[in-house]
Write a protein that holds these residues in place. Structure first.
Motif, PDB file in Angstrom:
ATOM      1  N   VAL A 201      32.031  22.104  -0.621  1.00  0.00           N
ATOM      2  CA  VAL A 201      31.151  23.271  -0.666  1.00  0.00           C
ATOM      3  C   VAL A 201      29.835  22.915   0.027  1.00  0.00           C
ATOM      4  N   PRO A 202      29.541  23.574   1.142  1.00  0.00           N
ATOM      5  CA  PRO A 202      28.264  23.301   1.801  1.00  0.00           C
ATOM      6  C   PRO A 202      27.106  23.940   1.028  1.00  0.00           C
ATOM      7  N   TYR A 203      25.936  23.376   1.184  1.00  0.00           N
ATOM      8  CA  TYR A 203      24.732  23.923   0.565  1.00  0.00           C
ATOM      9  C   TYR A 203      23.539  23.436   1.368  1.00  0.00           C
ATOM     10  N   ASP A 204      22.402  24.105   1.196  1.00  0.00           N
ATOM     11  CA  ASP A 204      21.192  23.723   1.924  1.00  0.00           C
ATOM     12  C   ASP A 204      20.416  22.634   1.201  1.00  0.00           C
ATOM     13  N   ALA A 205      20.225  22.792  -0.110  1.00  0.00           N
ATOM     14  CA  ALA A 205      19.408  21.839  -0.861  1.00  0.00           C
ATOM     15  C   ALA A 205      19.725  21.906  -2.346  1.00  0.00           C
ATOM     16  N   ILE A 206      19.470  20.788  -3.005  1.00  0.00           N
ATOM     17  CA  ILE A 206      19.538  20.724  -4.467  1.00  0.00           C
ATOM     18  C   ILE A 206      18.156  20.281  -4.931  1.00  0.00           C
ATOM     19  N   ARG A 207      17.626  20.990  -5.943  1.00  0.00           N
ATOM     20  CA  ARG A 207      16.328  20.593  -6.486  1.00  0.00           C
ATOM     21  C   ARG A 207      16.399  20.656  -8.008  1.00  0.00           C
ATOM     22  N   ILE A 208      15.457  20.003  -8.615  1.00  0.00           N
ATOM     23  CA  ILE A 208      15.366  19.980 -10.070  1.00  0.00           C
ATOM     24  C   ILE A 208      14.218  20.873 -10.502  1.00  0.00           C
ATOM     25  N   ASP A 209      14.504  21.804 -11.412  1.00  0.00           N
ATOM     26  CA  ASP A 209      13.490  22.680 -11.995  1.00  0.00           C
ATOM     27  C   ASP A 209      13.215  22.124 -13.398  1.00  0.00           C
ATOM     28  N   ILE A 210      12.192  21.309 -13.501  1.00  0.00           N
ATOM     29  CA  ILE A 210      11.890  20.623 -14.761  1.00  0.00           C
ATOM     30  C   ILE A 210      11.569  21.616 -15.872  1.00  0.00           C
ATOM     31  N   ARG A 211      10.766  22.635 -15.572  1.00  0.00           N
ATOM     32  CA  ARG A 211      10.377  23.612 -16.601  1.00  0.00           C
ATOM     33  C   ARG A 211      11.579  24.331 -17.198  1.00  0.00           C
ATOM     34  N   ALA A 212      12.534  24.683 -16.350  1.00  0.00           N
ATOM     35  CA  ALA A 212      13.720  25.403 -16.839  1.00  0.00           C
ATOM     36  C   ALA A 212      14.802  24.449 -17.319  1.00  0.00           C
ATOM     37  N   GLY A 213      14.643  23.166 -17.053  1.00  0.00           N
ATOM     38  CA  GLY A 213      15.668  22.200 -17.438  1.00  0.00           C
ATOM     39  C   GLY A 213      16.974  22.452 -16.700  1.00  0.00           C
ATOM     40  N   ALA A 214      16.853  22.729 -15.400  1.00  0.00           N
ATOM     41  CA  ALA A 214      18.026  23.098 -14.614  1.00  0.00           C
ATOM     42  C   ALA A 214      18.038  22.385 -13.268  1.00  0.00           C
ATOM     43  N   VAL A 215      19.235  22.332 -12.711  1.00  0.00           N
ATOM     44  CA  VAL A 215      19.415  21.882 -11.340  1.00  0.00           C
ATOM     45  C   VAL A 215      19.700  23.137 -10.525  1.00  0.00           C
ATOM     46  N   VAL A 216      19.003  23.302  -9.412  1.00  0.00           N
ATOM     47  CA  VAL A 216      19.121  24.498  -8.581  1.00  0.00           C
ATOM     48  C   VAL A 216      19.762  24.117  -7.251  1.00  0.00           C
ATOM     49  N   ILE A 217      20.827  24.827  -6.913  1.00  0.00           N
ATOM     50  CA  ILE A 217      21.524  24.609  -5.643  1.00  0.00           C
ATOM     51  C   ILE A 217      21.223  25.815  -4.765  1.00  0.00           C
ATOM     52  N   ASN A 218      20.607  25.591  -3.631  1.00  0.00           N
ATOM     53  CA  ASN A 218      20.262  26.674  -2.712  1.00  0.00           C
ATOM     54  C   ASN A 218      21.190  26.669  -1.506  1.00  0.00           C
ATOM     55  N   GLY A 219      21.449  27.862  -0.979  1.00  0.00           N
ATOM     56  CA  GLY A 219      22.184  27.994   0.275  1.00  0.00           C
ATOM     57  C   GLY A 219      23.681  27.805   0.177  1.00  0.00           C
TER      58      GLY A 219
ATOM     59  N   GLN B 191      22.388  31.289  -4.751  1.00  0.00           N
ATOM     60  CA  GLN B 191      21.673  30.222  -5.438  1.00  0.00           C
ATOM     61  C   GLN B 191      22.383  30.049  -6.774  1.00  0.00           C
ATOM     62  N   ILE B 192      22.626  28.787  -7.142  1.00  0.00           N
ATOM     63  CA  ILE B 192      23.275  28.502  -8.426  1.00  0.00           C
ATOM     64  C   ILE B 192      22.329  27.645  -9.240  1.00  0.00           C
ATOM     65  N   ARG B 193      22.069  28.091 -10.473  1.00  0.00           N
ATOM     66  CA  ARG B 193      21.236  27.323 -11.406  1.00  0.00           C
ATOM     67  C   ARG B 193      22.164  26.770 -12.477  1.00  0.00           C
ATOM     68  N   VAL B 194      22.126  25.457 -12.673  1.00  0.00           N
ATOM     69  CA  VAL B 194      23.046  24.798 -13.607  1.00  0.00           C
ATOM     70  C   VAL B 194      22.244  24.182 -14.740  1.00  0.00           C
ATOM     71  N   HIS B 195      22.672  24.495 -15.979  1.00  0.00           N
ATOM     72  CA  HIS B 195      22.051  23.970 -17.200  1.00  0.00           C
ATOM     73  C   HIS B 195      23.128  23.307 -18.044  1.00  0.00           C
ATOM     74  N   ALA B 196      22.720  22.399 -18.894  1.00  0.00           N
ATOM     75  CA  ALA B 196      23.655  21.873 -19.895  1.00  0.00           C
ATOM     76  C   ALA B 196      24.035  23.022 -20.825  1.00  0.00           C
ATOM     77  N   ALA B 197      25.297  23.124 -21.163  1.00  0.00           N
ATOM     78  CA  ALA B 197      25.758  24.211 -22.036  1.00  0.00           C
ATOM     79  C   ALA B 197      25.168  24.056 -23.434  1.00  0.00           C
ATOM     80  N   GLN B 198      24.791  25.175 -24.020  1.00  0.00           N
ATOM     81  CA  GLN B 198      24.269  25.185 -25.388  1.00  0.00           C
ATOM     82  C   GLN B 198      25.440  25.341 -26.353  1.00  0.00           C
ATOM     83  N   ASP B 199      25.553  24.453 -27.318  1.00  0.00           N
ATOM     84  CA  ASP B 199      26.646  24.543 -28.307  1.00  0.00           C
ATOM     85  C   ASP B 199      26.297  25.476 -29.420  1.00  0.00           C
TER      86      ASP B 199
END
Length: 77
Positions: free
Chosen positions: A20-38, A69-77
């Motif tokens: 899967v191609p993508y432009d960039a991956i960044r970390i959004d510390i405030r949201a506690g997420a990994v963001v995949i752009n493009g 854009q995909i934002r990935v978080h740890a799943a909440q149980d």
């Protein structure tokens, strides 16, 4: 932060494995997420969703430009 860096690395490896191609991956510390752009519209979204579910992650996808854009978080149980 270290957990998010580890998560970002694992996500990058998953994207590479699924070709899967993508432009960039960044970390959004405030949201506690990994963001995949493009992520292109023709990306194998079903395979990605399955991989994230298997890893017990929650992914939110939204349209962004010509792709997604995909934002990935740890799943909440």
């Amino acid at each position: 932060m270290e957990d998010l860096e580890t998560l970002a690395s694992a996500i990058s490896q998953t994207l590479l494995t699924l070709e899967v191609p993508y432009d960039a991956i960044r970390i959004d510390i405030r949201a506690g997420a990994v963001v995949i752009n493009g992520v292109p519209a023709q990306a194998p979204r079903e395979a990605l969703d399955h991989a994230f579910q298997q890893a017990r992650l929650h992914a939110e996808t939204k349209a962004a430009g010509p792709g997604f854009q995909i934002r990935v978080h740890a799943a909440q149980d």
